[in-house]
Design an enzyme around this catalytic site. Structure first.
Site, PDB file in Angstrom:
ATOM      1  N   GLY A   1       0.836  -1.203   0.000  1.00  6.11           N
ATOM      2  CA  GLY A   1       0.000   0.000   0.000  1.00  6.11           C
ATOM      3  C   GLY A   1       0.867   1.247   0.000  1.00  6.11           C
ATOM      4  O   GLY A   1       2.095   1.170   0.118  1.00  6.11           O
TER       5      GLY A   1
ATOM      6  N   ASP B   1      -3.018 -13.356   1.946  1.00  7.11           N
ATOM      7  CA  ASP B   1      -4.055 -12.592   2.641  1.00  7.11           C
ATOM      8  C   ASP B   1      -3.928 -12.914   4.123  1.00  7.11           C
ATOM      9  O   ASP B   1      -4.106 -14.065   4.526  1.00  7.11           O
ATOM     10  CB  ASP B   1      -5.418 -13.037   2.079  1.00  7.11           C
ATOM     11  CG  ASP B   1      -6.578 -12.295   2.715  1.00  7.11           C
ATOM     12  OD1 ASP B   1      -6.356 -11.540   3.694  1.00  7.11           O
ATOM     13  OD2 ASP B   1      -7.710 -12.485   2.237  1.00  7.11           O
TER      14      ASP B   1
ATOM     15  N   ASN C   1      -5.159 -12.918  13.395  1.00  5.61           N
ATOM     16  CA  ASN C   1      -4.016 -13.670  12.862  1.00  5.61           C
ATOM     17  C   ASN C   1      -2.706 -12.904  13.072  1.00  5.61           C
ATOM     18  O   ASN C   1      -1.678 -13.489  13.420  1.00  5.61           O
ATOM     19  CB  ASN C   1      -4.214 -13.953  11.370  1.00  5.61           C
ATOM     20  CG  ASN C   1      -5.271 -15.013  11.125  1.00  5.61           C
ATOM     21  OD1 ASN C   1      -5.613 -15.782  12.018  1.00  5.61           O
ATOM     22  ND2 ASN C   1      -5.818 -15.044   9.914  1.00  5.61           N
TER      23      ASN C   1
ATOM     24  N   TYR D   1     -15.545  -0.496   8.201  1.00  2.00           N
ATOM     25  CA  TYR D   1     -14.180  -0.023   8.471  1.00  2.00           C
ATOM     26  C   TYR D   1     -14.055   0.501   9.905  1.00  2.00           C
ATOM     27  O   TYR D   1     -13.183   0.072  10.660  1.00  2.00           O
ATOM     28  CB  TYR D   1     -13.833   1.075   7.467  1.00  2.00           C
ATOM     29  CG  TYR D   1     -12.388   1.515   7.501  1.00  2.00           C
ATOM     30  CD1 TYR D   1     -11.388   0.718   6.962  1.00  2.00           C
ATOM     31  CD2 TYR D   1     -12.027   2.734   8.063  1.00  2.00           C
ATOM     32  CE1 TYR D   1     -10.058   1.133   6.975  1.00  2.00           C
ATOM     33  CE2 TYR D   1     -10.708   3.156   8.077  1.00  2.00           C
ATOM     34  CZ  TYR D   1      -9.723   2.350   7.526  1.00  2.00           C
ATOM     35  OH  TYR D   1      -8.418   2.767   7.546  1.00  2.00           O
TER      36      TYR D   1
ATOM     37  N   LYS E   1     -11.769  -1.124  12.987  1.00  2.24           N
ATOM     38  CA  LYS E   1     -10.665  -0.388  13.620  1.00  2.24           C
ATOM     39  C   LYS E   1     -10.874  -0.331  15.128  1.00  2.24           C
ATOM     40  O   LYS E   1      -9.931  -0.461  15.910  1.00  2.24           O
ATOM     41  CB  LYS E   1     -10.533   1.018  13.019  1.00  2.24           C
ATOM     42  CG  LYS E   1     -10.037   1.008  11.564  1.00  2.24           C
ATOM     43  CD  LYS E   1      -8.677   0.324  11.437  1.00  2.24           C
ATOM     44  CE  LYS E   1      -8.163   0.288  10.016  1.00  2.24           C
ATOM     45  NZ  LYS E   1      -6.934  -0.519   9.850  1.00  2.24           N
TER      46      LYS E   1
END
Ligand code: UDP
Length: 318
Positions: A15, A61, A104, A150, A154
């Protein structure tokens, strides 16, 4: 590996922000494992480090889990689609990476003895009722609606990090990232800075949502990355806001980009998305006091560098 060299895993390495952090870690001599599934990240953002002897890429992923042998000094969990456009187009991926992916990443840090850094967001403040937003403000967030996939992951991510800290004695850092822009933003990312710059370079009218009176405070990506690494190296758990406290209306941003690009296309008004916060500005007292950090790059300079970046993409596509 030398004694001082650290081994650091970065999710979301391809990113905009992740790739700048990778560059900085490699520049200071660390060994870096980048993880990305290239859903919104891009190969081009990592092209400068692919042949670096201290860089390894795992194309995966984090929501599916990853296996890394040996110990790690830090896990930086940055992975997530982050543009409001993605809240519409890939909400399930956002839910997964922010929940299962986060667990994870926490388990990986726990297993490998690493410090865990979570990229949280100013979105945890929702539609803020206090201004500017300091870390002690608990927010005004809608659990329903378009932004919630989102915002709520968060918030979950912060809760998860804090729970591992208490229950597993994990060493954690939480950064709350405010609007960040710069080179390596995707042109089709949908956020305001890449949208306005690509439109201006194509001499198309800039798409203002609502009447353009809503405000944001824009942090240049290198400032953001430097703040995050200072937090990582500190003994501050956080949360710590990292962002630029200079606030602009969307209309002011549009006018600045029109001026810097020399575009004469003007603006056009479009509907405001659901739950689009009216005002947002970080209180960065904590970052200043505890990390001795503040942003250095003024909006005009950062935009000039970003415009050059997007212009070079346009030129190379010709
Ligand atoms: N925005 C806009 N035109 C665009 C993209 C965004 O006017 O083409 C507005 C958006 O409504 C918001 C602000 O710019 O008020 C910042 O949006 P962005 O998507 O960059 O990030 P956000 O802060 O909403 O997460």
């Amino acid at each position: 590996m030398t004694d001082s060299q650290k081994r650091i895993l970065v999710t979301g390495a391809a990113g905009m922000l992740g790739s700048h952090i990778v560059d900085m870690l490699l520049a200071r001599g660390d060994a870096v494992i980048g993880v990305d599934n290239f859903l919104t990240g891009s190969q081009a953002n990592l092209s400068q480090v692919m042949s670096h002897p201290n860089f390894d890429l795992i194309e995966a992923d984090i929501s599916q889990g990853i296996d890394v042998s040996g110990s790690l000094d830090a896990v930086l969990h940055l992975a997530s689609p982050a543009s409001p456009l993605h809240f519409k187009t890939m909400p399930l991926e956002i839910l997964r990476v922010g929940s299962i992916g986060t667990l994870n990443a926490l388990d990986l840090a726990d297993r490998t003895g690493a410090t865990y850094l979570f990229a949280s967001s100013s979105e945890v403040y929702g539609e803020p009722e206090v201004h500017p937003q300091s870390e002690s403000y608990l927010g005004n967030v809608n659990t329903l609606g378009e932004r919630s996939c989102y915002d709520e992951t968060k918030r979950f991510g912060e809760a998860a990090a804090d729970t591992y800290r208490r229950d597993r004695n994990l060493d954690i850092r939480i950064v709350r990232i405010f609007n960040t822009y710069g080179p390596r933003n995707r042109a089709d990312d949908g956020r305001v800075v890449p949208n306005f710059i690509t439109q201006a370079l194509a001499n198309l009218p800039l798409s203002i949502y609502g009447d353009g009176s809503q405000t944001r405070s824009y942090c240049y990506v290198e400032d953001q990355a430097a703040g995050i690494l200072l937090l990582l190296e500190s003994n501050v758990t956080g949360p710590v806001n990292i962002g630029n406290p200079t606030e602009y209306t969307v209309l002011q941003l549009a006018e600045l980009i029109l001026r810097l690009t020399g575009s004469t296309a003007g603006v056009r008004l479009l509907p405001l998305p659901q739950n689009d916060p009216v005002r947002r500005r970080p209180d960065i007292t904590r970052a200043q006091d505890l990390l001795n950090w503040e942003p250095r790059v003024e909006l005009q300079d950062g935009l000039t560098r970003t415009i050059e970046y997007f212009q070079s993409i346009v030129d190379s596509a010709r």
